[in-house]
Design a protein around this motif. Sequence first.
Motif, PDB file in Angstrom:
ATOM      1  N   GLY A  82       0.797  -1.218   0.000  1.00  0.00           N
ATOM      2  CA  GLY A  82       0.000   0.000   0.000  1.00  0.00           C
ATOM      3  C   GLY A  82       0.827   1.264   0.000  1.00  0.00           C
ATOM      4  O   GLY A  82       0.279   2.370  -0.142  1.00  0.00           O
ATOM      5  N   ASN A  83       2.146   1.110   0.165  1.00  0.00           N
ATOM      6  CA  ASN A  83       3.081   2.247   0.166  1.00  0.00           C
ATOM      7  C   ASN A  83       2.682   3.294   1.204  1.00  0.00           C
ATOM      8  O   ASN A  83       2.615   4.488   0.918  1.00  0.00           O
ATOM      9  CB  ASN A  83       3.161   2.878  -1.225  1.00  0.00           C
ATOM     10  CG  ASN A  83       4.343   3.830  -1.365  1.00  0.00           C
ATOM     11  OD1 ASN A  83       5.368   3.663  -0.694  1.00  0.00           O
ATOM     12  ND2 ASN A  83       4.206   4.827  -2.227  1.00  0.00           N
ATOM     13  N   VAL A  84       2.421   2.814   2.427  1.00  0.00           N
ATOM     14  CA  VAL A  84       2.090   3.718   3.531  1.00  0.00           C
ATOM     15  C   VAL A  84       3.005   3.402   4.719  1.00  0.00           C
ATOM     16  O   VAL A  84       3.466   2.276   4.883  1.00  0.00           O
ATOM     17  CB  VAL A  84       0.612   3.582   3.959  1.00  0.00           C
ATOM     18  CG1 VAL A  84      -0.319   4.057   2.848  1.00  0.00           C
ATOM     19  CG2 VAL A  84       0.266   2.148   4.366  1.00  0.00           C
ATOM     20  N   LYS A  85       3.259   4.404   5.543  1.00  0.00           N
ATOM     21  CA  LYS A  85       4.138   4.219   6.693  1.00  0.00           C
ATOM     22  C   LYS A  85       3.409   3.643   7.898  1.00  0.00           C
ATOM     23  O   LYS A  85       4.018   3.017   8.764  1.00  0.00           O
ATOM     24  CB  LYS A  85       4.790   5.561   7.068  1.00  0.00           C
ATOM     25  CG  LYS A  85       5.750   6.091   6.020  1.00  0.00           C
ATOM     26  CD  LYS A  85       6.387   7.389   6.476  1.00  0.00           C
ATOM     27  CE  LYS A  85       7.371   7.913   5.442  1.00  0.00           C
ATOM     28  NZ  LYS A  85       8.006   9.185   5.874  1.00  0.00           N
ATOM     29  N   SER A  86       2.107   3.892   7.965  1.00  0.00           N
ATOM     30  CA  SER A  86       1.325   3.384   9.083  1.00  0.00           C
ATOM     31  C   SER A  86      -0.049   2.989   8.579  1.00  0.00           C
ATOM     32  O   SER A  86      -0.469   3.392   7.483  1.00  0.00           O
ATOM     33  CB  SER A  86       1.190   4.438  10.188  1.00  0.00           C
ATOM     34  OG  SER A  86       0.470   5.561   9.706  1.00  0.00           O
ATOM     35  N   VAL A 215      -8.961  -1.276   7.245  1.00  0.00           N
ATOM     36  CA  VAL A 215      -7.793  -0.395   7.208  1.00  0.00           C
ATOM     37  C   VAL A 215      -8.158   0.755   6.280  1.00  0.00           C
ATOM     38  O   VAL A 215      -8.350   0.570   5.078  1.00  0.00           O
ATOM     39  CB  VAL A 215      -6.546  -1.138   6.711  1.00  0.00           C
ATOM     40  CG1 VAL A 215      -5.344  -0.186   6.711  1.00  0.00           C
ATOM     41  CG2 VAL A 215      -6.252  -2.349   7.602  1.00  0.00           C
ATOM     42  N   ALA A 216      -8.281   1.940   6.844  1.00  0.00           N
ATOM     43  CA  ALA A 216      -8.925   3.046   6.136  1.00  0.00           C
ATOM     44  C   ALA A 216      -8.035   3.770   5.135  1.00  0.00           C
ATOM     45  O   ALA A 216      -8.540   4.402   4.212  1.00  0.00           O
ATOM     46  CB  ALA A 216      -9.468   4.053   7.153  1.00  0.00           C
ATOM     47  N   ASN A 217      -6.727   3.705   5.301  1.00  0.00           N
ATOM     48  CA  ASN A 217      -5.841   4.522   4.463  1.00  0.00           C
ATOM     49  C   ASN A 217      -5.161   3.713   3.367  1.00  0.00           C
ATOM     50  O   ASN A 217      -4.012   3.957   3.004  1.00  0.00           O
ATOM     51  CB  ASN A 217      -4.799   5.247   5.319  1.00  0.00           C
ATOM     52  CG  ASN A 217      -3.898   4.291   6.092  1.00  0.00           C
ATOM     53  OD1 ASN A 217      -4.334   3.231   6.527  1.00  0.00           O
ATOM     54  ND2 ASN A 217      -2.658   4.688   6.279  1.00  0.00           N
ATOM     55  N   LEU A 218      -5.868   2.735   2.817  1.00  0.00           N
ATOM     56  CA  LEU A 218      -5.365   1.952   1.692  1.00  0.00           C
ATOM     57  C   LEU A 218      -6.279   2.139   0.492  1.00  0.00           C
ATOM     58  O   LEU A 218      -7.458   2.465   0.639  1.00  0.00           O
ATOM     59  CB  LEU A 218      -5.308   0.455   2.048  1.00  0.00           C
ATOM     60  CG  LEU A 218      -4.361   0.029   3.168  1.00  0.00           C
ATOM     61  CD1 LEU A 218      -4.533  -1.450   3.449  1.00  0.00           C
ATOM     62  CD2 LEU A 218      -2.908   0.332   2.809  1.00  0.00           C
ATOM     63  N   SER A 219      -5.750   1.897  -0.688  1.00  0.00           N
ATOM     64  CA  SER A 219      -6.560   1.995  -1.908  1.00  0.00           C
ATOM     65  C   SER A 219      -7.368   0.722  -2.142  1.00  0.00           C
ATOM     66  O   SER A 219      -8.210   0.678  -3.040  1.00  0.00           O
ATOM     67  CB  SER A 219      -5.660   2.262  -3.118  1.00  0.00           C
ATOM     68  OG  SER A 219      -4.744   1.192  -3.312  1.00  0.00           O
ATOM     69  N   ARG A 220      -7.122  -0.317  -1.370  1.00  0.00           N
ATOM     70  CA  ARG A 220      -7.848  -1.580  -1.467  1.00  0.00           C
ATOM     71  C   ARG A 220      -8.628  -1.815  -0.175  1.00  0.00           C
ATOM     72  O   ARG A 220      -8.331  -1.210   0.862  1.00  0.00           O
ATOM     73  CB  ARG A 220      -6.896  -2.753  -1.707  1.00  0.00           C
ATOM     74  CG  ARG A 220      -6.023  -2.639  -2.940  1.00  0.00           C
ATOM     75  CD  ARG A 220      -6.820  -2.719  -4.228  1.00  0.00           C
ATOM     76  NE  ARG A 220      -5.977  -2.944  -5.389  1.00  0.00           N
ATOM     77  CZ  ARG A 220      -5.362  -1.996  -6.090  1.00  0.00           C
ATOM     78  NH1 ARG A 220      -5.496  -0.720  -5.701  1.00  0.00           N
ATOM     79  NH2 ARG A 220      -4.620  -2.273  -7.141  1.00  0.00           N
TER      80      ARG A 220
END
Length: 250
Positions: A82-86, A215-220
Amino acid sequence: MHIGIGIDKNAGRVMESLTSASKSNRITIFSKTGIPGTPYDIVVSDNAEEELVKALYEGRIDAAVRGTLPANAVMKLLKKYGNVKSLKRIALLETQSGTRFLLAPVGVDEGWTREEKVDFVGYAREIASALGMNEKTAILSGGRLGDIGRHPVVDKTIEDAEAVAEGTGSDHMEILIEDAVKDHGIIIAPDGISGNLVFRTLALLGGGRAHGAPVANLSRIFVDTSRASYDYSNAVFLASALADYKQKTF
């Protein structure tokens, strides 16, 4: 919807709980070992965690549920793909009397700053809208306004809650969660530890139910689940509803 779910331990318990969800969704299991007699499609791999996350990001499934796969491994992979840090998880909970609400933060390392709380409000409102839930938001603190001066930590939670409530058009409900759930569909805890304690107390001691934590901050669409869960069908239904909403909206 085509939903993938991970299985490591307690395969029988997970399989038994999927019966109702499988009537309206296609289920694929991602497991570390074979499961004799399973009526569902199955992907068997020593690295079932990555197979599940990769299938999600390659579009081979519409949404994913962690099930009983190890949390740490899955969360690391979600950050990578997801290329996110958290990761920002928001739990859908239900009280013993049937009142449903969204709760965040529920990870002990989440929600410690005002900025994070503001983000959680925005994400939670998007999920509430997708599920047709009440978007009215309550910000909790570690005490009542009259408790200011009793302890610096309590003072900070109150100051943070007041600022977040004002900045997001929410209500500062102080420490009164029992009042907040009466007419708010979203509850923002003072920090990840208190949120996790609320979750565990309601779901594991108080006779309530946990339906999963998107998980709210993902594109999937990925729904996290507690290792203490006994019924995974609700998490599948939740994942399916969010995936359906996303497809219709975008």
